[in-house]
Design a protein around this motif. Structure first.
Motif, mmCIF file in Angstrom:
data_model
loop_
_atom_site.group_PDB
_atom_site.id
_atom_site.type_symbol
_atom_site.label_atom_id
_atom_site.label_comp_id
_atom_site.label_asym_id
_atom_site.label_seq_id
_atom_site.Cartn_x
_atom_site.Cartn_y
_atom_site.Cartn_z
ATOM 1 N N GLU A 7 0.841 -1.189 0.000
ATOM 2 C CA GLU A 7 0.000 0.000 0.000
ATOM 3 C C GLU A 7 0.879 1.243 0.000
ATOM 4 O OE1 GLU A 7 -2.370 -0.662 3.545
ATOM 5 O OE2 GLU A 7 -4.105 -1.027 2.268
ATOM 6 N N VAL A 8 0.331 2.335 -0.485
ATOM 7 C CA VAL A 8 1.065 3.585 -0.516
ATOM 8 C C VAL A 8 0.860 4.317 0.808
ATOM 9 C CG1 VAL A 8 1.385 5.778 -1.698
ATOM 10 C CG2 VAL A 8 0.751 3.746 -3.004
ATOM 11 N N THR A 9 1.949 4.680 1.461
ATOM 12 C CA THR A 9 1.899 5.434 2.704
ATOM 13 C C THR A 9 2.065 6.910 2.398
ATOM 14 O OG1 THR A 9 2.868 3.586 3.907
ATOM 15 C CG2 THR A 9 2.965 5.736 4.968
ATOM 16 N N LEU A 189 7.687 7.967 -3.922
ATOM 17 C CA LEU A 189 9.026 7.404 -3.790
ATOM 18 C C LEU A 189 8.978 5.891 -3.854
ATOM 19 C CD1 LEU A 189 8.850 10.106 -1.771
ATOM 20 C CD2 LEU A 189 11.243 9.477 -1.425
ATOM 21 N N HIS A 190 9.964 5.320 -4.549
ATOM 22 C CA HIS A 190 10.121 3.874 -4.652
ATOM 23 C C HIS A 190 11.454 3.475 -4.032
ATOM 24 C CE1 HIS A 190 6.726 3.716 -7.431
ATOM 25 N NE2 HIS A 190 7.257 4.761 -8.040
ATOM 26 N N GLY A 191 11.531 2.249 -3.562
ATOM 27 C CA GLY A 191 12.774 1.770 -2.984
ATOM 28 C C GLY A 191 12.662 0.345 -2.526
ATOM 29 N N SER A 192 13.646 -0.087 -1.766
ATOM 30 C CA SER A 192 13.675 -1.452 -1.263
ATOM 31 C C SER A 192 13.081 -1.514 0.137
ATOM 32 C CB SER A 192 15.124 -1.953 -1.224
ATOM 33 O OG SER A 192 15.714 -1.893 -2.505
ATOM 34 N N GLY A 193 12.266 -2.537 0.395
ATOM 35 C CA GLY A 193 11.732 -2.740 1.731
ATOM 36 C C GLY A 193 10.290 -2.330 1.870
ATOM 37 N N PRO A 194 9.688 -2.646 3.013
ATOM 38 C CA PRO A 194 8.257 -2.436 3.224
ATOM 39 C C PRO A 194 7.847 -0.977 3.403
ATOM 40 C CG PRO A 194 9.301 -3.297 5.206
ATOM 41 C CD PRO A 194 10.334 -3.358 4.130
ATOM 42 N N PRO A 197 5.773 1.785 -1.548
ATOM 43 C CA PRO A 197 5.981 3.179 -1.946
ATOM 44 C C PRO A 197 5.411 4.136 -0.904
ATOM 45 C CG PRO A 197 4.169 2.252 -3.184
ATOM 46 C CD PRO A 197 4.716 1.135 -2.360
ATOM 47 N N VAL A 198 5.922 5.369 -0.910
ATOM 48 C CA VAL A 198 5.441 6.389 0.011
ATOM 49 C C VAL A 198 5.249 7.686 -0.764
ATOM 50 C CG1 VAL A 198 7.808 6.984 0.700
ATOM 51 C CG2 VAL A 198 5.908 7.611 2.183
#
Length: 480
Positions: A7-9, A189-194, A197-198
């Motif tokens: 989910e997007v935070t 923003l995208h990246g590695s880990g839970p 995306p934010v």
């Protein structure tokens, strides 16, 4: 876990990078009224702190002993006269002159001047949220007389504590791989880990340069820099910087130069937070007290060209250009017996103490004939630089890379420019900002610039997020 499955935070303000600049931005954003501020940090929690944790000096303008006394820990306040040793101040004009004289021509003078003018007030702001300073141990000529109490590691511990007490959150093991603007002007923003995306109502980039990425070093600095050892942490690989440029951000500064320092041969491939004392033990900044030569026995650097804290970066860069990428600092017994050298020199297992210049050259593979002639020329031209009292201490040194100079163009308010104008809701602070250094580096300015621009970025980011979202942002998760 693939970020597309999460989910997007949503957060009002997201800061990328938990160095001093990023945490100052987070603290300022919370103080300015934002109530959902998250810092994304690539390192795991046990290795948090960044390059900021490995240093201890901030250069700032000041006038009068009462100001310095107010910064000191309680145990040292009554020693301020002894600590300052007759110094009464360091003006904005002196600070600016040192910075511009050392840094070179390819810099943003207006930005640097704005940082200098805000340095004293920013130091007071940091003192108010808990930072403290202590006397500098074994100062060399020209050093700032006080350093951060406990060094950079304690600076960062206090920064994290204040940020979290104000309600901020830190997500570790969360390297940002890229970001984009959404249709409503926010940042995804995208990246590695839970953590991903934010979405950020306002975004602050404080994620350093590209110094830890071999490919980017080779592209911008040259092939010779591919295998250089890092004096900093291994987490700064430049993805947020690259993403900002792809988004249309303007770049500035010298992308072919970097902050380097002369280091002992024991320098590892990189440093880690918690190794501040090891890092300082490997520093080889006492070169103005001796002579610096290369493998060919030639002096390639004017050791007397200025105080070491204004010239050590230039020496580090030049070492990388020498045969074998190594140099040698040579001192005679007048310096050693006077106790003028830091402990790291005397305990360096790679150093040798010899009875003659020729013996030192033979033992370390230096051209002895050239070296003897070079020392004689030095004696003939500079009586005060005579290296003539045995025994002689030879100390091998290499280059250690700390951070890169090229980066994003920002306004004095830390707004990232695109096409010459501020990009709405995007800010930057710390080493990711370009235009601060071209050739040399005045010691202590990196932490200071990061704090000034971090404070400005956080304050502006909070105002932008609150304004654009009607004063309130959702702090939970929303459907992607």
């Amino acid at each position: 876990m693939d970020s597309g499955q999460n989910e997007v935070t949503e957060r009002q303000v997201v800061v990328v990078g938990a160095g001093n600049a990023g945490l100052c931005a987070g603290i300022a954003a919370l103080q300015a009224g934002a109530d959902s501020v998250t810092v994304l940090e690539a390192a795991p929690k046990e290795l948090r702190g960044g390059n900021s944790s490995l240093t201890r000096t901030m250069r700032f303008s000041w006038q009068g002993s009462p100001f310095i006394a107010g910064l000191l820990r309680e145990a040292d306040k009554n020693r301020v006269g002894e600590i300052l040793a007759g110094r009464t101040g360091y003006s904005d004009e002196q600070f600016l002159d040192d910075w511009l004289r050392v840094s070179g021509d390819q810099v943003d003078v207006a930005l640097i001047e704005s940082i200098v003018r805000r340095s004293t007030d920013t130091i007071s702001w940091m003192r108010d949220f808990g930072q403290r300073w202590a006397p500098r141990p074994t100062p060399l000529p020209g050093d700032v007389p006080i350093v951060l109490d406990g060094g950079g590691q304690s600076l960062q511990d206090r920064n994290f504590d204040r940020f979290e007490r104000l309600g901020g959150t830190v997500r570790y093991d969360s390297p940002v791989t890229g970001f984009e603007r959404t249709a409503d002007g926010r940042y995804l923003l995208h990246g590695s880990g839970p953590a991903f995306p934010v979405i950020a109502g306002a975004l602050v980039l404080a994620s350093a340069g590209f110094e830890a990425d071999t490919r980017l070093r080779a592209r911008h600095l040259g092939e010779a820099w591919q295998d250089v050892k890092l004096r900093g942490v291994p987490f700064n690989e430049g993805a947020p910087l690259t993403s900002a440029v792809g988004l249309g951000a303007d770049t500035t500064g010298n992308w072919e130069k970097c902050h380097t320092t002369p280091q002992g041969l024991g320098l590892p491939d990189h440093m880690l937070p918690g190794q501040m004392h090891k890092s300082h033990g490997l520093a080889r900044y006492a070169f103005p007290l001796g002579v610096v030569v290369n493998r060919d026995g030639r002096r390639f650097f004017d050791e007397s060209g200025g105080y070491s804290n204004l010239t050590y970066v230039s020496l580090g860069q030049k070492i990388q250009e020498q045969p074998g990428r190594i140099a040698f600092q040579i001192f005679d017994d007048k310096v050693v017996s006077a106790g003028a050298l830091p402990d790291g020199y005397l305990g360096d297992p790679a150093s040798v103490t010899v009875s003659s210049i020729e013996e030192g050259a033979r033992r370390l593979g230096i051209d002895a004939t050239n070296l003897a002639a070079e020392i004689q020329r030095l004696h003939d031209g500079q009586a005060e630089k005579r290296i003539d009292t045995p025994p002689f201490l030879f100390v091998p040194v290499v280059c250690g890379l700390t951070f890169t100079y090229g980066g994003l163009s920002v306004t004095p308010g830390a707004e990232v420019r695109g096409g010459g104008e501020p990009i709405s809701g995007l800010y930057a602070a710390g080493v990711i900002v370009g235009g601060l250094y071209d050739q040399g580096y005045p010691g202590g300015t990196g932490l200071m610039a990061g704090a000034v621009l971090g404070r400005a970025a956080g304050t502006s980011a909070a105002a932008h997020a609150l304004r654009s979202r009607g004063g309130k942002a959702h702090a939970g998760s929303v459907a992607e």
